[in-house]
Scaffold this motif. Structure first.
Motif, short mmCIF file in Angstrom:
data_model
loop_
_atom_site.label_atom_id
_atom_site.label_comp_id
_atom_site.label_asym_id
_atom_site.label_seq_id
_atom_site.Cartn_x
_atom_site.Cartn_y
_atom_site.Cartn_z
N ASN A 151 0.80 -1.12 -0.07
CA ASN A 151 0.09 0.12 0.04
C ASN A 151 0.93 1.25 -0.14
N SER B 279 -6.02 -5.64 -3.60
CA SER B 279 -7.27 -5.60 -3.87
C SER B 279 -7.45 -5.56 -5.52
N LYS B 280 -8.54 -6.22 -5.84
CA LYS B 280 -8.93 -6.31 -7.40
C LYS B 280 -9.22 -4.74 -7.55
N GLU C 41 -5.51 -3.87 -8.99
CA GLU C 41 -4.80 -5.04 -9.55
C GLU C 41 -3.73 -4.47 -10.47
N GLU D 154 -6.64 -6.61 2.23
CA GLU D 154 -7.25 -5.59 1.35
C GLU D 154 -7.33 -4.19 1.97
N PHE D 155 -6.47 -3.32 1.39
CA PHE D 155 -6.69 -1.91 1.79
C PHE D 155 -6.19 -1.73 3.41
N ASN E 188 -7.60 -11.66 4.09
CA ASN E 188 -8.32 -10.60 3.04
C ASN E 188 -7.80 -10.16 1.78
N SER E 189 -6.70 -10.65 1.58
CA SER E 189 -6.18 -10.26 0.28
C SER E 189 -6.90 -10.65 -0.91
N ALA E 190 -7.21 -10.23 -1.82
CA ALA E 190 -7.70 -10.62 -3.14
C ALA E 190 -6.66 -11.78 -3.92
N PHE F 82 -14.56 -4.55 -4.49
CA PHE F 82 -13.99 -4.56 -3.28
C PHE F 82 -14.15 -5.76 -2.61
N GLY F 83 -13.39 -6.45 -1.64
CA GLY F 83 -13.97 -7.65 -1.00
C GLY F 83 -14.76 -7.40 0.12
N VAL G 28 -13.64 -5.23 3.21
CA VAL G 28 -13.85 -3.67 2.85
C VAL G 28 -15.12 -3.23 2.83
#
Length: 482
Positions: free
Chosen positions: A78, A90-91, A94, A123-124, A132-134, A348-349, A352
């Motif tokens: 990040n 995050s997607k 990407e 993610e974020f 929680n990573s995409a 977003f997952g 998030v």
């Protein structure tokens, strides 16, 4: 190169003397990362230009006055970089590449550091396990069936696995200290404002801080020396002078007064964690420090206040990801509203989205006074609690986490259980204080973390106390058998 058998100063001396070149060091580092990445999955991007950059540093000559000249370092994904993608796991981002470098990246570049890659994260930065990573689930080098903590799990795991000597992470509610505890490394969250946030993808702007992961305390101080300081791009960065954090680190703790809050050793903390912290307290007493029990009564409300405030800030910060300017854009949309809804729903997952919804609700007209304002009042009470203790004490010591690393998948289905993982680190972010985790024991082969909390901008005392503990124990010398 075996990073378990060296430290920053000795490696620097080898580079200066010509016994080792940055190109050789970087090659070996990347080979080890690639060899272990399938099992640990610490990296989302490996820098294919790193060896070339190291060669250029060798040709220009290793700077004897810069301890990071020619040293390979990893960055949490990040922190924006011009040379590598920045995805925030995050997607939504990407394939995003920034047009500028984060300030901490610029400072490390100027110091001659070589960036070997970008590490995996929640993610974020929303999570406590890096599940929680995409794109990947990072694993704890001590036990590949367990999590490395989060959200900076990749940055912690790569140092723990001996792939690099140092990395950078970010800490919003414990995202440096909790993974440091889970993976048996040293992780520092500096005072809010000590390090520029320019180029850090924002989660909670009044909480976020960038900080270092290393294998030992002194290396950590050296890395903070490089990244700390005022930045005109960041209005929240402090104008306070940056001391040499490594200077005087070996002065010991004789005469220091250390507080041990009873609320941080309550029912939710596992017995083996309490025992390790009590032993750490005895170690400090034997070294000439005073350790006394105190109370921080309002910290028990920290988790509740944090998730209202941080989610509210996240709701605002993540508005920019709308499919219009950059990042993921949903295909086959019919109109502008459809573009917004589909892009954010698909990009977003779940975690998030959950926090955006909590934040948006907390900021809504009917809820602002009831939730956001009340949480802000609790934050002030927690700040006052810390200020009261620091009138009489130099440091506060606590466990970093309530347990050791849990198994992958064990808590991911229960958001509330996951949120409570940061119960002991969140109050430090609410108060904007510096806090560091360092290894303080083991339970069933998994590391236990000790958290040291200092007065605002007094990272030096934390490093001094951490170094004294480290020199009188051998927890930091133990390594995972990957």
């Amino acid at each position: 190169m075996n990073y378990f058998d060296t430290d920053l100063e000795s490696l620097h001396n080898q580079l200066v003397s010509g016994e080792l070149t940055s190109e050789e060091l970087t090659k070996q580092t990347i080979e080890k990362i690639k060899e272990q990445n399938e099992s640990v999955q610490a990296y989302l991007t490996i820098n294919d230009k790193a060896i070339e950059q190291a060669k250029a540093i060798d040709e220009a000559g290793i700077d004897p006055d810069s301890i990071f000249s020619g040293i390979p370092i990893a960055l949490k994904d990040n922190l924006v970089t011009k040379e590598m993608k920045t995805t925030a796991a995050s997607k939504m981002l990407e394939n995003f590449t920034s047009i500028f470098d984060a300030t901490v990246v610029e400072k490390l570049k100027a110091a001659g550091a070589v960036f070997v890659g970008k590490t995996n994260m929640d993610e974020f930065a929303m999570g406590s396990s890096t599940e929680n990573s995409a794109f990947a689930t990072t694993r704890n080098p001590w036990n590949l069936d367990t999590v490395p903590g989060g959200s900076s799990g990749g940055s912690a795991a790569t140092v723990s696995a001996g792939q690099v000597l140092a990395s950078l992470g970010s800490d919003t509610g414990g995202s440096i200290r909790q993974p440091a505890a889970f993976t048996g490394v040293v992780g520092m969250k500096p005072t809010y404002g000590r390090v520029s946030r320019w180029g850090l993808i924002a989660f909670g702007s009044s909480f976020d801080q960038i900080g270092p992961f290393t294998r030992n305390v002194k290396d950590n101080a050296h890395l903070l020396n490089v990244i700390a300081g005022h930045d005109e791009h960041d209005a929240t960065s402090s104008l306070k002078e940056v001391p040499d954090f490594a200077e005087g680190i070996d002065q010991g703790v004789k005469g220091l007064k250390i507080a041990l809050p009873k609320e941080f050793l309550g029912d939710g903390v596992k017995p083996e964690i309490k025992e390790a912290i009590q032993k750490a307290a005895e170690t400090y007493k034997s070294l000439g420090a005073t350790v006394e029990e105190v109370s921080l009564p309002n910290t028990k409300y920290g988790v509740m206040a944090y998730y209202v405030l941080a989610s509210s800030e996240a709701s605002s910060n993540l508005e920019r990801f709308d499919g219009i300017r950059y990042g993921f854009r949903a295909p086959e949309v019919k109109n502008l509203e459809d573009l917004y809804v589909k892009t954010r729903s698909e990009g977003f997952g779940d975690e998030v989205k959950r926090r955006i919804m909590i934040g948006t609700f907390s900021l809504s007209a009917g809820s602002f006074d009831k939730y956001f304002k009340q949480a802000a009042k609790v934050r002030t009470k927690i700040i006052n609690d810390f200020q009261k203790v620091f009138k009489d004490y130099d440091l506060i010591m606590t466990p970093t986490a309530t347990s050791t690393a849990f198994k992958i998948g064990e808590e991911s289905s229960d958001p509330m259980e996951m949120y409570l993982n940061d119960a002991l680190t969140i109050p430090v972010n609410l108060a904007g204080l510096p806090g560091m985790s360092l290894p303080a024991g083991f339970s069933n082969g998994l590391p236990i973390g000790l958290q040291l909390i200092g007065r605002p901008f007094d990272e030096k005392t934390i490093y001094r106390a951490g170094y004294a503990f480290e020199q009188n124990t051998d927890f930091h010398k133990q390594t995972p058998a990957l």
